[in-house]
Design an enzyme around this catalytic site. Structure first.
Site, PDB file in Angstrom:
ATOM      1  N   ASN A   7      -6.887 -23.037  -4.925  1.00  0.00           N
ATOM      2  CA  ASN A   7      -8.209 -23.854  -4.984  1.00  0.00           C
ATOM      3  C   ASN A   7      -8.839 -23.995  -3.761  1.00  0.00           C
ATOM      4  OD1 ASN A   7      -9.855 -26.254  -4.863  1.00  0.00           O
ATOM      5  ND2 ASN A   7      -9.051 -26.762  -7.113  1.00  0.00           N
ATOM      6  N   HIS A  10     -11.742 -27.470  -1.129  1.00  0.00           N
ATOM      7  CA  HIS A  10     -11.510 -28.084   0.219  1.00  0.00           C
ATOM      8  C   HIS A  10     -12.136 -27.441   1.418  1.00  0.00           C
ATOM      9  CE1 HIS A  10      -9.456 -30.946  -2.215  1.00  0.00           C
ATOM     10  NE2 HIS A  10      -8.604 -30.025  -2.622  1.00  0.00           N
ATOM     11  N   HIS A  43     -13.760 -25.698  -8.491  1.00  0.00           N
ATOM     12  CA  HIS A  43     -14.284 -26.755  -9.399  1.00  0.00           C
ATOM     13  C   HIS A  43     -15.786 -26.998  -9.133  1.00  0.00           C
ATOM     14  CE1 HIS A  43     -13.518 -31.073 -10.977  1.00  0.00           C
ATOM     15  NE2 HIS A  43     -14.555 -30.417 -11.463  1.00  0.00           N
ATOM     16  N   ARG A  45     -18.613 -29.169  -9.611  1.00  0.00           N
ATOM     17  CA  ARG A  45     -18.876 -30.773 -10.053  1.00  0.00           C
ATOM     18  C   ARG A  45     -20.125 -31.062 -10.507  1.00  0.00           C
ATOM     19  NH1 ARG A  45     -15.383 -34.809  -9.466  1.00  0.00           N
ATOM     20  NH2 ARG A  45     -13.422 -34.208  -9.114  1.00  0.00           N
ATOM     21  N   ARG A  49     -20.489 -31.621  -5.090  1.00  0.00           N
ATOM     22  CA  ARG A  49     -20.151 -32.483  -3.848  1.00  0.00           C
ATOM     23  C   ARG A  49     -19.428 -31.341  -2.970  1.00  0.00           C
ATOM     24  NH1 ARG A  49     -15.818 -36.594  -6.009  1.00  0.00           N
ATOM     25  NH2 ARG A  49     -17.558 -37.213  -6.934  1.00  0.00           N
ATOM     26  N   GLU A  70     -12.775 -24.617 -12.663  1.00  0.00           N
ATOM     27  CA  GLU A  70     -12.512 -26.030 -13.241  1.00  0.00           C
ATOM     28  C   GLU A  70     -13.963 -26.620 -13.444  1.00  0.00           C
ATOM     29  OE1 GLU A  70     -10.377 -28.601 -10.501  1.00  0.00           O
ATOM     30  OE2 GLU A  70      -8.551 -26.984 -10.504  1.00  0.00           O
ATOM     31  N   THR A 101      -9.677 -35.626  -9.167  1.00  0.00           N
ATOM     32  CA  THR A 101      -9.337 -35.730 -10.679  1.00  0.00           C
ATOM     33  C   THR A 101      -8.236 -36.617 -10.670  1.00  0.00           C
ATOM     34  OG1 THR A 101      -9.779 -33.298 -10.829  1.00  0.00           O
ATOM     35  CG2 THR A 101      -9.111 -34.310 -12.796  1.00  0.00           C
ATOM     36  N   GLU A 151      -2.960 -27.220 -18.386  1.00  0.00           N
ATOM     37  CA  GLU A 151      -2.529 -27.526 -16.976  1.00  0.00           C
ATOM     38  C   GLU A 151      -1.917 -28.765 -17.104  1.00  0.00           C
ATOM     39  OE1 GLU A 151      -5.113 -26.547 -13.708  1.00  0.00           O
ATOM     40  OE2 GLU A 151      -3.961 -28.089 -12.535  1.00  0.00           O
ATOM     41  N   HIS A 191      -2.247 -30.271  -9.173  1.00  0.00           N
ATOM     42  CA  HIS A 191      -2.682 -31.419  -8.540  1.00  0.00           C
ATOM     43  C   HIS A 191      -1.589 -32.389  -7.763  1.00  0.00           C
ATOM     44  CE1 HIS A 191      -6.042 -34.072  -8.122  1.00  0.00           C
ATOM     45  NE2 HIS A 191      -5.389 -35.031  -7.937  1.00  0.00           N
TER      46      HIS A 191
HETATM   47  N1  PXP Z   1      -5.744 -28.747 -10.744  1.00  0.00           N
HETATM   48  C1  PXP Z   1      -6.743 -29.641 -11.098  1.00  0.00           C
HETATM   49  C2  PXP Z   1      -7.249 -29.689 -12.582  1.00  0.00           C
HETATM   50  C3  PXP Z   1      -7.700 -30.136  -9.971  1.00  0.00           C
HETATM   51  O1  PXP Z   1      -8.714 -31.137 -10.546  1.00  0.00           O
HETATM   52  C4  PXP Z   1      -7.326 -30.164  -8.752  1.00  0.00           C
HETATM   53  C5  PXP Z   1      -8.158 -30.711  -7.453  1.00  0.00           C
HETATM   54  O2  PXP Z   1      -9.179 -30.331  -7.680  1.00  0.00           O
HETATM   55  C6  PXP Z   1      -6.069 -29.199  -8.597  1.00  0.00           C
HETATM   56  C7  PXP Z   1      -5.550 -28.627  -9.465  1.00  0.00           C
HETATM   57  C8  PXP Z   1      -5.651 -29.205  -7.009  1.00  0.00           C
HETATM   58  O3  PXP Z   1      -5.170 -30.067  -6.536  1.00  0.00           O
HETATM   59  P1  PXP Z   1      -4.917 -30.292  -5.118  1.00  0.00           P
HETATM   60  O4  PXP Z   1      -5.895 -30.053  -4.408  1.00  0.00           O
HETATM   61  O5  PXP Z   1      -4.324 -31.626  -4.932  1.00  0.00           O
HETATM   62  O6  PXP Z   1      -3.604 -29.327  -4.828  1.00  0.00           O
END
Ligand code: PXP
Length: 237
Positions: A7, A10, A43, A45, A49, A70, A101, A151, A191
């Protein structure tokens, strides 16, 4: 071996702190793929953001593995998904004020809406996963609305410190995974997963993919993104 979806949100969070061009999440995605990522997650949003529309368009053009978008189950996002055509979408709940989330989608009480929503997206050849807590009722509801998969939310497991509570949460996740697999849903998890807590979750063989962002991007500040991705892949193995 389970797949790793990196992902890249960040990376965009750091960029948006200055609203400049770098660091670019698209570059991060491509380097993650070189290091062995099996898929890229972003993701988009409602409040934009971190990931921007431009990122999504470029990711679709550049990602060679698979792109997982996402998104919240809104009509704006449905339109974007149908235009951009990611390989998969993961529907997540989205409240404007939350930092990330916070919990799984309530599929059970939104069955009719989600069923129609999912049908439209699946009709265009995009897989649809639902981000849910490890609750049997939510898994069954995901099956009823014809999702491709689920998921399972691992955020609570990731936050726990007490060994007994960790074991109990792992057992709950394991049961949810087994139920989803029995219903022939694709089973992903994510997550809050990091370089320490991934091991116990990765022992659940029925989980076919992990979506991991924060820990990999945080580590990449110190060791570089390719090493950070490779190390996570090794732990999953
Ligand atoms: N899965 C989902 C549905 C999420 O919303 C997120 C956070 O954006 C993640 C996985 C990844 O989580 P993390 O950044 O804590 O690894």
């Amino acid at each position: 071996m389970a797949r790793l979806s990196v992902n890249v949100d960040h990376i965009a969070t750091v960029r948006q702190a200055r609203r400049v061009m770098e660091p670019d999440p698209v570059t991060g995605a491509l380097l993650s793929e070189i290091a062995g990522a099996d898929s890229i997650t972003a993701h988009l949003r409602e409040d934009r953001r971190h990931i921007q529309d431009r990122d999504l368009i470029l990711l679709r053009k550049m990602v060679k593995t698979r792109l997982n978008l996402e998104m919240a189950a809104t009509s704006e996002m449905q339109k974007i998904a149908l235009e951009v055509k990611p390989d998969m979408i993961t529907i997540v709940p989205e409240k404007r004020q939350e930092l990330t989330t916070e919990g799984g989608l309530d599929v059970k009480t939104n069955k009719d809406y989600l069923k129609k929503y999912i049908e439209t997206i699946k009709d265009s050849g995009i897989k649809v996963n639902l981000f849910v807590d490890g609750e049997p009722d939510q898994i069954k509801a995901a099956h009823m609305v014809n999702a491709t998969g689920v998921e399972i939310h691992t955020g609570r497991y990731a936050e726990l410190k007490n060994e007994k509570e960790i074991e109990s949460e792992l057992a709950k996740i394991h049961n949810a995974v087994m139920l989803a697999a029995k219903l022939k849903l694709n089973v992903h998890a994510g997550h809050g997963l990091d370089y320490r807590n991934i091991k116990r979750i990765a022992e659940i063989k029925e989980i076919s993919e992990f979506a991991i962002g924060f820990s990999i991007i945080a580590r990449s500040l110190f060791v570089g993104i390719e090493k950070a991705v490779r190390e996570m892949k090794e732990l999953i193995k």
